[in-house]
Design a protein around this motif. Structure first.
Motif, short mmCIF file in Angstrom:
data_model
loop_
_atom_site.label_atom_id
_atom_site.label_comp_id
_atom_site.label_asym_id
_atom_site.label_seq_id
_atom_site.Cartn_x
_atom_site.Cartn_y
_atom_site.Cartn_z
N LYS A 76 0.84 -1.21 0.00
CA LYS A 76 0.00 0.00 0.00
C LYS A 76 0.87 1.25 0.00
O LYS A 76 0.55 2.24 -0.66
N HIS A 77 1.96 1.19 0.75
CA HIS A 77 2.87 2.34 0.81
C HIS A 77 3.48 2.59 -0.57
O HIS A 77 3.53 3.72 -1.05
N HIS A 78 3.95 1.53 -1.22
CA HIS A 78 4.55 1.67 -2.55
C HIS A 78 3.54 2.25 -3.54
O HIS A 78 3.87 3.12 -4.34
N ARG A 79 2.32 1.77 -3.45
CA ARG A 79 1.28 2.28 -4.38
C ARG A 79 0.99 3.75 -4.11
O ARG A 79 0.84 4.55 -5.04
N ALA A 80 0.93 4.10 -2.82
CA ALA A 80 0.65 5.51 -2.47
C ALA A 80 1.79 6.41 -2.94
O ALA A 80 1.56 7.50 -3.46
#
Lengths: 199, 199
Positions: A185-189
């Protein structure tokens, strides 16, 4: 102990006020300065010492209306010293900034478009000038904050907390969510943010 | 922070700084980095008990003393003298005495001979006076730190307690350029050294 009790102890010059301030706030500030911002022990000592000294000297001057009010004043004083010391150590160190392409490639997914130039790049000179200015408001950071506002609340918090050195486990606890997939999720954000910065 | 070349992700760096409380926002924020995040985290690095005691003790010894303003006010009370009478006996103006009482100026903004007279009239020892003068110096220094690092902009959120200002004190012009010039540590130490020779 409530904030009123702490203030009362400090105003009557009772040592317990000093102890309470250190144990409730000082030791957490110390841990944060070292673990999250990478200061060494001596630097962390100075930051905590100056933070507590300023609080002890000034707390009686302000009309504190609530615990949140008290906490926020302490937090502001701490982050002011954090910023001030960060400026000092940046002067004494050499930094190698990753290019936008390097950042993007580490966060993008295979089917993403190749990286573009971001509209308001953050260079070493930018950070030096920004920290030297002592100002917190800045046009480039405003551009970043505007881009952040376009993300989901959770994505925004995830990015800000991760950039401030918290682990995925800690963030999961703070946001009251499962750690499962938090890294993804962090990478996507981050990827989403970079795209917004390119707009 | 070690003196070595560090690789930095410029976007994370910008996010890290942007997460700190902003100058414009004097009220507690629920987004970005908050005190809750720092206090709710268990850090693997903790200050030792020895470290804690040392910091608490140093801060306590330094700040438990009365400021010169407090010392002056208490001495006036215990000697049953008025500020007017003290002004006449010491050769200082009433306005200067009131500014000293409110910790608005440092001792070395006052001619050393007249300051010596003031101590003599009130029977204040040099040792007691010098400790209090140093406390006032710390108070004034912290005032500058707070305004320089943006707490000044939180006036609406943190109103200062209203302290009655005597009519003889011109608030706007109470700190002249020369007074500010003398309010540095080196000048103060020289002044205290001269004062010690005189008393």
């Amino acid at each position: 102990m409530t904030y009123q009790e702490i203030i009362s102890l400090i105003e009557t010059k009772n040592r317990k006020g000093w102890e309470e301030l250190f144990h409730t706030y000082g030791q957490k500030f110390y841990g944060f300065a070292i673990k999250n911002w990478g200061f060494d022990e001596d630097q962390a000592w100075d930051i905590v010492y100056q933070t507590l000294e300023t609080i002890l000297l000034k707390i009686g001057d302000y009309e504190i209306q609530s615990q949140a009010h008290f906490d926020n004043l302490l937090f502001k004083i701490f982050t002011n010293f954090l910023r001030q010391y960060y400026r000092k150590i940046r002067k004494a160190n050499t930094y190698d900034f990753l290019s936008v392409e390097e950042v993007y490639s580490s966060y993008s997914e295979p089917d993403d478009e190749p990286s573009l130039t971001i509209k308001e790049p953050f260079s070493n000179d930018f950070f030096t000038d920004y920290l030297e200015s002592g100002e917190t408001a800045n046009e480039k950071l405003k551009f970043l904050e505007d881009a952040l506002e376009k993300l989901e609340k959770q994505e925004k918090e995830l990015l800000l907390l991760k950039a401030n050195g918290f682990t995925y486990d800690q963030i999961a606890g703070m946001l009251n969510i499962e750690n499962n997939q938090l890294k993804v999720k962090h990478h996507r954000a981050k990827n989403k943010l970079i795209k917004l910065l390119q707009a | 922070m070690k003196n070595e070349k560090v690789k930095i992700d410029p976007i994370d760096e910008a996010l890290k700084l942007s997460a700190l409380p902003a100058e414009k926002d004097g009220l507690p924020s629920s987004e970005g980095l908050t005190l809750f995040h720092i206090l709710s985290t268990e850090y693997s690095v903790k200050p030792s008990e020895q470290f804690a005691n040392k910091m608490i003790e140093e801060l306590y010894q330094k700040l438990k003393v009365d400021s010169f303003g407090e010392l002056l006010t208490n001495s006036l009370k215990s000697s049953n003298k008025t500020a007017d009478a003290l002004a006449a006996e010491s050769g200082l103006s009433l306005s200067t005495i009131e500014q000293l009482q409110q910790d608005r100026i440092l001792a070395n903004s006052v001619p050393v001979m007249q300051f010596k007279n003031l101590l003599k009239v009130l029977q204040i020892s040099f040792a007691g006076a010098s400790q209090s003068i140093l406390k006032t110096f710390e108070l004034l220094k912290s005032e500058n730190t707070i305004s320089a690092y943006s707490l000044g902009s939180t006036r609406f959120a943190y109103r200062r307690k209203s302290v009655p200002v005597p009519s003889s004190v011109n608030v706007k012009n109470s700190l002249t350029e020369s007074q500010v010039l003398f309010q540095n540590e080196e000048a103060l130490k020289k002044y205290l050294s001269r004062l010690e020779q005189l008393v």
